[in-house]
Write a protein that holds these residues in place. Structure first.
Motif, PDB file in Angstrom:
ATOM      1  N   LYS A  33       0.802  -1.215   0.000  1.00 27.90           N
ATOM      2  CA  LYS A  33       0.000   0.000   0.000  1.00 27.90           C
ATOM      3  C   LYS A  33       0.842   1.275   0.000  1.00 27.90           C
ATOM      4  N   SER A  78       3.154   4.027  -3.785  1.00 26.66           N
ATOM      5  CA  SER A  78       1.784   3.675  -4.116  1.00 26.66           C
ATOM      6  C   SER A  78       0.788   4.646  -3.513  1.00 26.66           C
ATOM      7  N   THR A  85      -5.459   1.734  -8.193  1.00 25.91           N
ATOM      8  CA  THR A  85      -4.298   2.121  -7.420  1.00 25.91           C
ATOM      9  C   THR A  85      -3.250   2.683  -8.378  1.00 25.91           C
TER      10      THR A  85
END
Length: 215
Positions: A33, A78, A85
């Motif tokens: 993430k 990210s 994403t």
């Protein structure tokens, strides 16, 4: 939307064996993430690649990655939302942007890799799309580089195989395997057949996008 190319149109050329020229350790690249890194292990793995990911090869790659952890070839950051994403790959030494990844989680949509102007990795955007309608209901993703179709075959669970279409047949040019408590992966690639950043970026999409590979 699904890609017009199908792996069924290109039978596998069994006479050609993958001969990797590059080995990469994708550290923290599975379902991440925030940040992750790509380590170039080429020339640092003592155990030879013998056609599949043996435990000895993967363990040797992990040991080499530990020694090179402070010297990443590429770094990834990210951000994103529920539907997509966004990831940016930068050069691990200069910090310059290498490419942007726009990854979808929607089954019928495509993901894209965009390169800066005058990039030596690719002169055009790379779009990776799902392949549908195969008789064995397999999981494949397709993209085109310099008018040549490529397929990522994700039918083997923890292993993904990258094929290049040559003379109406599929030739294996890369392979990735999950490693390291479901967070890392090892990628071997014949970089004479595909640029390493294109292979890495499309592989990252497999590890983080829709129906992500079970690494």
């Amino acid at each position: 939307m699904p890609h017009p190319f199908s792996p069924e149109d290109f039978p596998i050329n069994e006479d050609v064996v993958l001969q990797p020229t590059k080995v990469f350790y994708l550290k923290g690249c599975v379902h991440f993430k925030t940040t992750a890194s790509i380590l170039d292990l080429s020339g640092h793995v003592r155990q030879p690649y013998s056609g599949d990911f043996s435990h000895a090869f993967l363990d040797d790659a992990e040991q080499a990655a530990r020694k090179l952890e402070s010297q990443p070839a590429y770094e990834i950051k990210s951000s994103g939302n529920m539907m997509r994403t966004l990831k940016t790959i930068t050069d691990g030494r200069s910090g310059e942007k290498v490419c942007d990844l726009n990854i979808t989680f929607i089954s019928f949509d495509s993901s894209k890799v965009r390169f800066p102007p005058n990039s030596h990795h690719s002169r055009h955007e790379v779009e990776i799309c799902p392949v549908e309608g195969s008789s064995d209901d397999s999981r494949h993703e397709a993209f085109v580089k310099n008018s040549i179709p490529f397929f990522w075959d994700m039918t083997r669970g923890r292993i993904g195989i990258l094929y290049k279409c040559l003379n109406q047949k599929r030739v294996e040019v890369g392979r990735v395997a999950g490693y390291g408590f479901d967070k890392d992966a090892v990628l071997v690639l014949n970089a004479n057949e595909l640029d390493d950043v294109v292979a890495i970026s499309t592989c990252i999409i497999l590890l983080n996008g829709r129906d992500a590979m079970d690494a």
